[in-house]
Design an enzyme around this catalytic site. Sequence first.
Site, PDB file in Angstrom:
ATOM      1  N   ASN A   1       4.181  22.417  -9.560  1.00  0.00           N
ATOM      2  CA  ASN A   1       2.914  23.107  -9.284  1.00  0.00           C
ATOM      3  C   ASN A   1       3.107  24.544  -8.830  1.00  0.00           C
ATOM      4  OD1 ASN A   1       1.422  20.688  -9.814  1.00  0.00           O
ATOM      5  ND2 ASN A   1       2.007  19.952  -7.766  1.00  0.00           N
ATOM      6  N   ARG A   2       4.198  25.138  -9.246  1.00  0.00           N
ATOM      7  CA  ARG A   2       4.529  26.530  -8.911  1.00  0.00           C
ATOM      8  C   ARG A   2       4.703  26.753  -7.404  1.00  0.00           C
ATOM      9  NH1 ARG A   2       5.074  26.165 -13.765  1.00  0.00           N
ATOM     10  NH2 ARG A   2       4.598  27.791 -15.270  1.00  0.00           N
ATOM     11  N   LEU A   3       4.928  25.680  -6.653  1.00  0.00           N
ATOM     12  CA  LEU A   3       5.172  25.809  -5.222  1.00  0.00           C
ATOM     13  C   LEU A   3       6.691  25.935  -5.011  1.00  0.00           C
ATOM     14  CD1 LEU A   3       3.175  25.879  -2.814  1.00  0.00           C
ATOM     15  CD2 LEU A   3       3.867  23.519  -2.319  1.00  0.00           C
ATOM     16  N   HIS A   4       7.227  27.020  -5.549  1.00  0.00           N
ATOM     17  CA  HIS A   4       8.671  27.223  -5.593  1.00  0.00           C
ATOM     18  C   HIS A   4       9.245  27.514  -4.204  1.00  0.00           C
ATOM     19  CE1 HIS A   4       7.918  27.278  -9.812  1.00  0.00           C
ATOM     20  NE2 HIS A   4       7.392  28.502  -9.832  1.00  0.00           N
TER      21      HIS A   4
ATOM     22  N   VAL B   1       5.748  25.718 -18.086  1.00  0.00           N
ATOM     23  CA  VAL B   1       6.983  24.988 -17.816  1.00  0.00           C
ATOM     24  C   VAL B   1       6.751  24.191 -16.547  1.00  0.00           C
ATOM     25  CG1 VAL B   1       9.417  25.152 -17.209  1.00  0.00           C
ATOM     26  CG2 VAL B   1       8.456  26.709 -18.911  1.00  0.00           C
TER      27      VAL B   1
END
Length: 237
Positions: A215-218, A15
């Site tokens: 980029n999953r850098l939440h 996602v």
Amino acid sequence: MQSVKKLVDLPSMRVAYGAGDGDDAAGADGVAANLDPSWLTGDPPWLGLFEAWLAEAVVARIPEPNAMVLGTVDADGRPGTRTVLCKGADARGIVFFTGYRSQKGEALASNPYASATFPWIALERQVHVRGRVVKVTPEATQAYWQARPRGSQLSAYTSAQSQPIASRADLERAAQETAQRFGGFDAGVPVPVPEDWGGYLIEPEVVEFWQGRANRLHNRARAVRTADGWTLDRLQP
């Protein structure tokens, strides 16, 4: 061992949080600004943002926006999770209702702590709450019970929650007998609150807000209650 056809390739599922062009670059929640601990204000600092996000989940037509995944640990130290509905949120904490002799009720009787996650994934948001759990007052339980639809009252009165039953037919037969006892499904004498049913309050010790980003850098912002008040910090994803 015979192989089983793989219908879903789980490792390859992705996602793209917070990705896209134009307005979509802000992510599904439409907020370009990055979640920051400074967003947590007031007393307690978590409540205002929680109420705002819940309201936005309602506007976005998220199914069951007040649904939360409730985690408990039983007397043997074994965890359990299930989805329940939040029925109250204020400065004291998060309220839900259930049977005291259900699996979660038994777990809370031996280990009165719980976690709750509000998974607003379609908005790329989550809220996690952890803390001690206490029963709400009988008056609070009564007030909520009276607001429930009659059918829900009859079902709760009928069900020995979490206990085995032989068949669906037996369950429906028991519900019919309960309805007849109180005058019917549509009308009749008031259905009393079952003695083993009521509300619980999670008193937050930790509340974490999560916002999806590319980029999953939440983004993760956390409020922790201490003896001196609340501390706020950012957590790495």
